[in-house]
Motif scaffolding. Sequence first.
Motif, PDB file in Angstrom:
ATOM      1  N   ASN A  25      20.666-153.370  12.207  1.00 45.41           N
ATOM      2  CA  ASN A  25      19.962-153.920  13.364  1.00 45.41           C
ATOM      3  C   ASN A  25      20.697-155.059  14.049  1.00 45.41           C
ATOM      4  O   ASN A  25      20.195-155.610  15.030  1.00 45.41           O
ATOM      5  N   VAL A  26      21.873-155.435  13.543  1.00 46.25           N
ATOM      6  CA  VAL A  26      22.678-156.435  14.246  1.00 46.25           C
ATOM      7  C   VAL A  26      23.101-155.830  15.589  1.00 46.25           C
ATOM      8  O   VAL A  26      23.607-154.705  15.623  1.00 46.25           O
ATOM      9  N   PRO A  27      22.904-156.544  16.692  1.00 45.08           N
ATOM     10  CA  PRO A  27      23.194-155.965  18.013  1.00 45.08           C
ATOM     11  C   PRO A  27      24.644-155.524  18.170  1.00 45.08           C
ATOM     12  O   PRO A  27      25.565-156.058  17.541  1.00 45.08           O
ATOM     13  N   ASP A  28      24.814-154.521  19.032  1.00 49.19           N
ATOM     14  CA  ASP A  28      26.129-154.023  19.439  1.00 49.19           C
ATOM     15  C   ASP A  28      26.959-153.482  18.281  1.00 49.19           C
ATOM     16  O   ASP A  28      28.200-153.502  18.331  1.00 49.19           O
ATOM     17  N   SER A  29      26.290-153.006  17.234  1.00 53.79           N
ATOM     18  CA  SER A  29      26.966-152.427  16.062  1.00 53.79           C
ATOM     19  C   SER A  29      27.956-153.394  15.424  1.00 53.79           C
ATOM     20  O   SER A  29      28.956-152.980  14.833  1.00 53.79           O
ATOM     21  N   MET A  30      27.689-154.693  15.517  1.00 54.71           N
ATOM     22  CA  MET A  30      28.585-155.693  14.940  1.00 54.71           C
ATOM     23  C   MET A  30      28.358-155.889  13.446  1.00 54.71           C
ATOM     24  O   MET A  30      29.179-156.502  12.772  1.00 54.71           O
ATOM     25  N   GLY A  31      27.251-155.383  12.925  1.00 54.65           N
ATOM     26  CA  GLY A  31      27.039-155.321  11.484  1.00 54.65           C
ATOM     27  C   GLY A  31      27.546-153.968  11.012  1.00 54.65           C
ATOM     28  O   GLY A  31      26.880-152.947  11.199  1.00 54.65           O
ATOM     29  N   GLN A  32      28.735-153.937  10.414  1.00 57.62           N
ATOM     30  CA  GLN A  32      29.459-152.680  10.268  1.00 57.62           C
ATOM     31  C   GLN A  32      29.077-151.834   9.062  1.00 57.62           C
ATOM     32  O   GLN A  32      29.271-150.621   9.085  1.00 57.62           O
ATOM     33  N   GLY A  33      28.566-152.463   7.975  1.00 55.01           N
ATOM     34  CA  GLY A  33      28.247-151.631   6.833  1.00 55.01           C
ATOM     35  C   GLY A  33      28.034-152.408   5.551  1.00 55.01           C
ATOM     36  O   GLY A  33      28.106-153.639   5.524  1.00 55.01           O
ATOM     37  N   VAL A  34      27.774-151.654   4.473  1.00 55.85           N
ATOM     38  CA  VAL A  34      27.500-152.204   3.139  1.00 55.85           C
ATOM     39  C   VAL A  34      28.164-151.315   2.098  1.00 55.85           C
ATOM     40  O   VAL A  34      28.007-150.089   2.123  1.00 55.85           O
ATOM     41  N   LEU A  35      28.906-151.933   1.164  1.00 53.52           N
ATOM     42  CA  LEU A  35      29.555-151.190   0.082  1.00 53.52           C
ATOM     43  C   LEU A  35      29.163-151.771  -1.273  1.00 53.52           C
ATOM     44  O   LEU A  35      29.131-152.996  -1.439  1.00 53.52           O
ATOM     45  N   TYR A  36      28.906-150.879  -2.234  1.00 52.37           N
ATOM     46  CA  TYR A  36      28.572-151.280  -3.600  1.00 52.37           C
ATOM     47  C   TYR A  36      29.868-151.390  -4.416  1.00 52.37           C
ATOM     48  O   TYR A  36      30.761-150.557  -4.287  1.00 52.37           O
ATOM     49  N   TRP A  37      29.928-152.417  -5.257  1.00 53.72           N
ATOM     50  CA  TRP A  37      31.138-152.609  -6.062  1.00 53.72           C
ATOM     51  C   TRP A  37      31.002-151.897  -7.410  1.00 53.72           C
ATOM     52  O   TRP A  37      30.119-152.222  -8.205  1.00 53.72           O
ATOM     53  N   GLU A  38      31.858-150.907  -7.634  1.00 48.44           N
ATOM     54  CA  GLU A  38      31.939-150.135  -8.884  1.00 48.44           C
ATOM     55  C   GLU A  38      30.566-149.646  -9.380  1.00 48.44           C
ATOM     56  O   GLU A  38      30.168-149.898 -10.513  1.00 48.44           O
ATOM     57  N   PRO A  39      29.833-148.896  -8.539  1.00 46.30           N
ATOM     58  CA  PRO A  39      28.519-148.403  -8.983  1.00 46.30           C
ATOM     59  C   PRO A  39      28.609-147.447 -10.153  1.00 46.30           C
ATOM     60  O   PRO A  39      27.671-147.313 -10.945  1.00 46.30           O
ATOM     61  N   GLN A  40      29.746-146.741 -10.271  1.00 47.44           N
ATOM     62  CA  GLN A  40      29.895-145.707 -11.304  1.00 47.44           C
ATOM     63  C   GLN A  40      30.185-146.285 -12.690  1.00 47.44           C
ATOM     64  O   GLN A  40      30.302-145.538 -13.661  1.00 47.44           O
ATOM     65  N   SER A  41      30.288-147.610 -12.798  1.00 45.08           N
ATOM     66  CA  SER A  41      30.489-148.216 -14.126  1.00 45.08           C
ATOM     67  C   SER A  41      29.157-148.177 -14.878  1.00 45.08           C
ATOM     68  O   SER A  41      28.125-148.564 -14.347  1.00 45.08           O
ATOM     69  N   TYR A  42      29.189-147.678 -16.071  1.00 38.10           N
ATOM     70  CA  TYR A  42      27.966-147.636 -16.897  1.00 38.10           C
ATOM     71  C   TYR A  42      28.353-147.775 -18.359  1.00 38.10           C
ATOM     72  O   TYR A  42      29.530-147.684 -18.727  1.00 38.10           O
ATOM     73  N   GLY A  43      27.332-148.021 -19.182  1.00 38.71           N
ATOM     74  CA  GLY A  43      27.586-148.211 -20.608  1.00 38.71           C
ATOM     75  C   GLY A  43      28.396-149.459 -20.882  1.00 38.71           C
ATOM     76  O   GLY A  43      29.216-149.489 -21.799  1.00 38.71           O
ATOM     77  N   GLN A  44      28.163-150.517 -20.042  1.00 36.26           N
ATOM     78  CA  GLN A  44      28.892-151.775 -20.199  1.00 36.26           C
ATOM     79  C   GLN A  44      30.407-151.573 -20.096  1.00 36.26           C
ATOM     80  O   GLN A  44      31.185-152.185 -20.822  1.00 36.26           O
ATOM     81  N   TRP A  45      30.819-150.694 -19.180  1.00 36.61           N
ATOM     82  CA  TRP A  45      32.249-150.469 -18.969  1.00 36.61           C
ATOM     83  C   TRP A  45      32.953-151.794 -18.681  1.00 36.61           C
ATOM     84  O   TRP A  45      32.596-152.515 -17.753  1.00 36.61           O
ATOM     85  N   GLN A  46      33.923-152.131 -19.523  1.00 36.43           N
ATOM     86  CA  GLN A  46      34.668-153.383 -19.423  1.00 36.43           C
ATOM     87  C   GLN A  46      33.751-154.603 -19.303  1.00 36.43           C
ATOM     88  O   GLN A  46      34.098-155.613 -18.685  1.00 36.43           O
ATOM     89  N   GLY A  47      32.572-154.488 -19.887  1.00 35.23           N
ATOM     90  CA  GLY A  47      31.630-155.601 -19.898  1.00 35.23           C
ATOM     91  C   GLY A  47      30.845-155.794 -18.612  1.00 35.23           C
ATOM     92  O   GLY A  47      30.072-156.740 -18.492  1.00 35.23           O
ATOM     93  N   TYR A  48      31.022-154.885 -17.659  1.00 35.18           N
ATOM     94  CA  TYR A  48      30.359-155.040 -16.361  1.00 35.18           C
ATOM     95  C   TYR A  48      28.974-154.402 -16.408  1.00 35.18           C
ATOM     96  O   TYR A  48      28.831-153.248 -16.820  1.00 35.18           O
ATOM     97  N   ASP A  49      27.958-155.146 -15.974  1.00 33.06           N
ATOM     98  CA  ASP A  49      26.587-154.629 -16.081  1.00 33.06           C
ATOM     99  C   ASP A  49      25.858-154.608 -14.737  1.00 33.06           C
ATOM    100  O   ASP A  49      24.632-154.622 -14.683  1.00 33.06           O
ATOM    101  N   LEU A  50      26.617-154.565 -13.635  1.00 34.11           N
ATOM    102  CA  LEU A  50      25.988-154.513 -12.317  1.00 34.11           C
ATOM    103  C   LEU A  50      26.219-153.165 -11.638  1.00 34.11           C
ATOM    104  O   LEU A  50      26.194-153.061 -10.409  1.00 34.11           O
ATOM    105  N   GLY A  51      26.447-152.129 -12.432  1.00 39.98           N
ATOM    106  CA  GLY A  51      26.646-150.804 -11.873  1.00 39.98           C
ATOM    107  C   GLY A  51      25.340-150.193 -11.394  1.00 39.98           C
ATOM    108  O   GLY A  51      24.266-150.800 -11.484  1.00 39.98           O
TER     109      GLY A  51
END
Length: 337
Positions: A294-320
Amino acid sequence: MKKWSLVLAVLAGHVAGCKGQAIPSAAPDRFVKGADVSWITQQEKEGVRFYQSDGKPDDIFSILKNKGMNAIRLRVWVNPQGGWNGIDDVLVKAKRVKAAGMRLMIDFHYSDNWADPGKQTKPAAWQNLSFDDLKKAVSSHTTAVLTRLKENDITPEWVQVGNETNDGMLWPDGRASTNMANFAALINAGYDAVKAVSPTAQVIVHISNGYDQKLFQWMFGGLAAQQTRFDMIGMSLYPSAADWATKNSQCLSTVQDMIARYHKPVMVVEVGMSASDPATANAFITDLIGKMRNVPDSMGQGVLYWEPQSYGQWQGYDLGAFDNTGKPTAAMDAFRH
């Protein structure tokens, strides 16, 4: 009856007149919904597998596309141990991104390992370079990676010159709090290298804590004063389950402020939330995507998730955003919006 006969005749003539004419299709949705999946080749090498929501085993890119994603971000390290995220590994992943028909972002860390707000360590081979030679190293490394991609008919749509550079990069030379001019010069070296190889690529300067408007004003105010060249502002946002609504509102305020000041589009290039609360993560991402759209003029370009496919505490990361059986959680459904 005569009246209806006339109507039907007019309609028939209209249909006949349109026969053979192509019906215009809707314009493609250019809003970016994606993920950084730079761990994927290492995960697969170690036997990690991924599944569609129905339990069917599948390629990670097919799974992400099925959830509404259209873009992939890949980090680049200079001389990494084991080769992961080095130029050869990046090319392997980039080829898969292209084959999947997805858009590509390249994220230069300018380090042999992680670069983030707490550490911006020079590559070992660059440790003793003069500042002039350091700028040349940034340029030559950027050129080498993008040229390798171009030789394989791959051109990224976006290129990050530095990763989470809250206080600059390539410390101590490019530490922004002590020498903003040096940091700006390093960005300019990267920018010029990007444009020389891939003129259409949009160059991003990326810092974290999208909710911290003062941080963004300090950083981009300093870069503007140095006449730094870049095309887009990138930010990270990692709220908790308790404060995501507040952080999203603060993030939107920062986005609006940056656009008003610098007339540059903004993208949230990293988000994440605890894998243990996928419903809240879904609410967080859905709301953030809505705000950015909803940012005017398409100036809000997008959203990306960081390493969503990490699971099972891959390398200790728990925000997948995959569960312990390798399937996407409800958090991933937010990208269908």
